[in-house]
Motif scaffolding. Structure first.
Motif, short mmCIF file in Angstrom:
data_model
loop_
_atom_site.label_atom_id
_atom_site.label_comp_id
_atom_site.label_asym_id
_atom_site.label_seq_id
_atom_site.Cartn_x
_atom_site.Cartn_y
_atom_site.Cartn_z
N VAL A 272 -29.00 4.36 6.98
CA VAL A 272 -29.55 5.31 7.96
C VAL A 272 -29.63 6.69 7.31
O VAL A 272 -28.59 7.29 6.99
CB VAL A 272 -28.68 5.38 9.23
CG1 VAL A 272 -29.31 6.34 10.25
CG2 VAL A 272 -28.50 4.00 9.83
N ALA A 276 -33.85 9.72 10.14
CA ALA A 276 -34.14 8.51 10.92
C ALA A 276 -34.25 8.83 12.40
O ALA A 276 -33.64 9.78 12.90
CB ALA A 276 -33.06 7.46 10.70
N ALA A 280 -33.83 4.47 17.48
CA ALA A 280 -34.40 3.27 16.87
C ALA A 280 -33.40 2.63 15.91
O ALA A 280 -33.29 1.40 15.84
CB ALA A 280 -35.69 3.61 16.13
N ALA A 281 -32.67 3.46 15.18
CA ALA A 281 -31.66 2.94 14.26
C ALA A 281 -30.54 2.23 15.01
O ALA A 281 -30.03 1.19 14.58
CB ALA A 281 -31.09 4.07 13.41
N GLY A 284 -31.85 -1.06 16.22
CA GLY A 284 -31.88 -1.98 15.08
C GLY A 284 -30.49 -2.44 14.67
O GLY A 284 -30.28 -3.60 14.32
N TYR A 425 -31.48 -3.30 5.28
CA TYR A 425 -32.14 -2.58 6.37
C TYR A 425 -32.19 -1.11 6.01
O TYR A 425 -31.21 -0.54 5.53
CB TYR A 425 -31.37 -2.78 7.68
CG TYR A 425 -31.17 -4.23 8.05
CD1 TYR A 425 -32.07 -4.89 8.88
CD2 TYR A 425 -30.10 -4.96 7.54
CE1 TYR A 425 -31.90 -6.23 9.21
CE2 TYR A 425 -29.92 -6.30 7.85
CZ TYR A 425 -30.82 -6.93 8.69
OH TYR A 425 -30.64 -8.26 8.99
N PHE A 427 -33.58 2.77 7.57
CA PHE A 427 -34.14 3.55 8.67
C PHE A 427 -34.41 4.98 8.21
O PHE A 427 -33.51 5.69 7.78
CB PHE A 427 -33.20 3.54 9.88
CG PHE A 427 -33.33 2.28 10.70
CD1 PHE A 427 -34.12 2.27 11.84
CD2 PHE A 427 -32.72 1.11 10.29
CE1 PHE A 427 -34.27 1.10 12.58
CE2 PHE A 427 -32.86 -0.06 11.02
CZ PHE A 427 -33.64 -0.06 12.17
N THR A 428 -35.68 5.36 8.28
CA THR A 428 -36.13 6.69 7.92
C THR A 428 -37.51 6.89 8.53
O THR A 428 -38.27 5.93 8.68
CB THR A 428 -36.21 6.88 6.39
OG1 THR A 428 -36.78 8.16 6.10
CG2 THR A 428 -37.06 5.82 5.73
N THR A 429 -37.85 8.13 8.91
CA THR A 429 -39.19 8.41 9.42
C THR A 429 -40.16 8.76 8.30
O THR A 429 -41.35 8.95 8.54
CB THR A 429 -39.16 9.57 10.44
OG1 THR A 429 -38.51 10.70 9.86
CG2 THR A 429 -38.42 9.15 11.71
N GLY A 434 -39.08 5.36 2.60
CA GLY A 434 -38.67 4.03 3.02
C GLY A 434 -39.17 2.95 2.08
O GLY A 434 -38.41 2.06 1.68
N ASN A 449 -37.13 0.11 9.29
CA ASN A 449 -37.19 0.62 10.66
C ASN A 449 -37.22 -0.50 11.71
O ASN A 449 -37.84 -0.37 12.77
CB ASN A 449 -38.39 1.56 10.86
CG ASN A 449 -38.22 2.86 10.08
OD1 ASN A 449 -37.13 3.38 9.93
ND2 ASN A 449 -39.33 3.36 9.55
N ARG A 450 -36.55 -1.60 11.42
CA ARG A 450 -36.38 -2.67 12.39
C ARG A 450 -35.10 -3.45 12.06
O ARG A 450 -34.66 -3.46 10.92
CB ARG A 450 -37.59 -3.61 12.44
CG ARG A 450 -37.96 -4.25 11.13
CD ARG A 450 -39.22 -5.12 11.26
NE ARG A 450 -38.93 -6.38 11.93
CZ ARG A 450 -39.43 -6.74 13.10
NH1 ARG A 450 -40.24 -5.94 13.76
NH2 ARG A 450 -39.14 -7.92 13.63
#
Length: 490
Positions: A272, A276, A280-281, A284, A425, A427-429, A434, A449-450
């Motif tokens: 993470v 992120a 959503a993180a 997930g 896994y 998670f990053t915008t 990513g 991101n899932r």
């Protein structure tokens, strides 16, 4: 957190003994007993299934061998229609099969229903692949001949599956094997054999010919498996389970130079980054950690959280985990069912104790639940040491250990610091970041991101000591085929 009330066994409304008719060999039931199947929620005996010896294993190979010529020559479209019927029947009986899984495995009903849907999809996917098996035709570079490549069934396959996904781990192997034209012997785990036997009846009803799928259970997996692998007629081994057992099977398979597919252990990092989407993180994280109560090889085993969001993520994850209802799988209110055995609870307890002795803070849970059933509560540990045993070993339970990192390079280094490489896994915008991190991670599968990575249409498998080969997707059927090259002049 308190343990939920355990429902009495009879309230499930399912008579498990009707799935324990014996070994399934050559389309017939061979009576037997000797293996008690335990409900991990209540510790009650659900049924007793047959215990195969080496002679039974050889009989299963005989049946697969007798059925092989007919199934191999069955037109692909006809094989596809049978696989589609398997898919339809599984969905028609979703509630029955899900309840059976919840009883023998302890899995929450929601997860069990999801497993049946997922497991059935392999039959639909490989029904489609069965009619699309392609060869090759081209001119040799020298111009002297044509190169023809024909894809042929590899032969009899021995399939060994674990207890944690008793339907999906079987169909993920059986569907591509049958689509390719192979016959099989399935050896499911003795902890959860009832689902495999229930499905054996279903396959026969769908039109799978006698001997194409055979199912045996045993308390002596070593010699029984060796009896099959040392039979020259067996040409494929597909195994899902621990890396330790996988190494032993690879050594045995080497004696006959057997083609092997191995889906082994995992130690999945869940990364993470500061940028992120935290909600959503967290969504997930709950899927990646708590699917099947953490008893999955793809389960997030190490939560690597960047400094800027570490405390926020830890607090929010703790709240979500604390809100989960613990109870028997068959209770519709249950979110976290029991572990598969008392030994599994003991292992989790040992790992948590080790982590806390090394400085980890218990945010939620952390103490085994007393009473009947093999329960361990959802647990969150903060500031876990990279030297803790759970940083290296699969937890296989509802425990989320959190580790801090500062930079992207540090996150990748920590993530790759393991002998395993199954799932990861991220998670990053920042999509560029990513994809770059996904490319650097030593894992066969990366979820960006899932929290769910598995898909029947995608190749499932790992690198390093997490396995060999792939299941699912177009790659899965190739594991059960051999290319035959023909040099032709005309």
């Amino acid at each position: 957190m308190s343990q939920a009330t355990i429902l009495p066994l009879e309230q499930s409304g399912l008579d498990c003994s009707r799935y324990a008719k014996g070994l399934f060999i050559g389309g017939k039931w061979v009576p037997g007993a000797g293996i008690a199947v335990i409900d991990p929620s209540t510790e009650a005996v659900l049924a007793e299934v047959a215990d195969a010896d080496e002679a039974a294993a050889r009989a299963a190979v005989d049946a697969a061998d007798a059925a092989a010529p007919g199934w191999r020559s069955t037109p692909p479209r006809q094989r596809a229609e049978i696989l589609l019927r398997c898919h339809t029947l599984m969905l028609e009986r979703l509630d029955e099969l899900a309840t059976l899984i919840s009883l023998e495995n302890g899995k929450a009903l929601t997860d069990a229903r999801g497993e049946i849907t997922y497991a059935a999809e392999f039959f639909r996917w490989y029904a489609e692949e069965a009619v699309r098996i392609a060869g090759e035709y081209r001119m040799a570079p020298s111009g002297s001949n044509r190169i023809l490549v024909d894809m042929q069934p590899i032969g009899i396959a021995v399939l060994i599956t674990p207890w944690n996904f008793p339907a999906a781990m079987a169909t993920r192997k059986i569907a591509p094997a049958l689509a390719a034209g192979c016959t099989v012997v399935l050896k499911p785990a003795s902890e959860t054999p009832l689902t495999a036997y229930a499905l054996a009846d279903l396959y026969a009803e769908a039109g799978v010919p006698a001997g194409v799928v055979n199912v045996i259970t045993t308390t002596r997996p070593g010699p029984v498996t060796a009896a099959m692998l040392n039979d020259a007629r067996v040409r494929k081994l597909s195994f899902t389970g621990s890396t330790g057992v996988g190494r032993t099977l690879l050594a045995e398979a080497a004696k006959t130079v057997l083609s092997c597919s191995m889906e082994l252990g995992g130690n999945a990092p869940f990364i993470v980054f500061d940028d992120a989407d935290i909600d959503a993180a967290l969504d997930g994280a709950m899927v990646a950690k708590m699917r099947n109560a953490g008893e999955a090889c793809t389960a997030a085993n190490r939560f690597l959280v960047q400094d800027g969001v570490y405390e926020r993520f830890a607090e929010a994850l703790g709240k979500r985990m604390a809100a989960l209802r613990v109870g028997p799988g068959t209770d519709p209110a249950t979110a976290c069912g029991p572990m598969i055995t008392r030994k599994a609870v003991d292992k989790i307890e040992t790992l948590v104790t080790d982590a806390t002795k090394r400085g980890a803070r218990v945010l939620v849970g952390g103490t085994r639940l007393e009473g009947k059933g093999f329960f361990y509560p959802p647990t969150v540990l903060a500031d876990v040491s990279p030297d803790a045993a759970m940083a290296k070993d699969e937890i296989f339970g509802p425990v989320a250990p959190l580790y801090r990192f500062s930079t992207e390079d540090e996150a990748v280094r920590l993530a790759n610091n393991t002998e395993y490489g199954l799932a990861a896994y991220v998670f990053t915008t920042d999509l560029k970041r990513g994809l770059a991190v996904a490319g650097r991670l030593e894992a066969g599968m990366v979820a960006l991101n899932r929290g769910l990575v598995s898909d029947p249409a995608a190749p499932f498998g790992g690198v390093k000591q997490s396995g060999l080969g792939r299941e699912g997707g177009v790659h899965g059927i190739a594991e059960f085929m051999e290319p035959k090259y023909i040099a032709a002049s005309f």
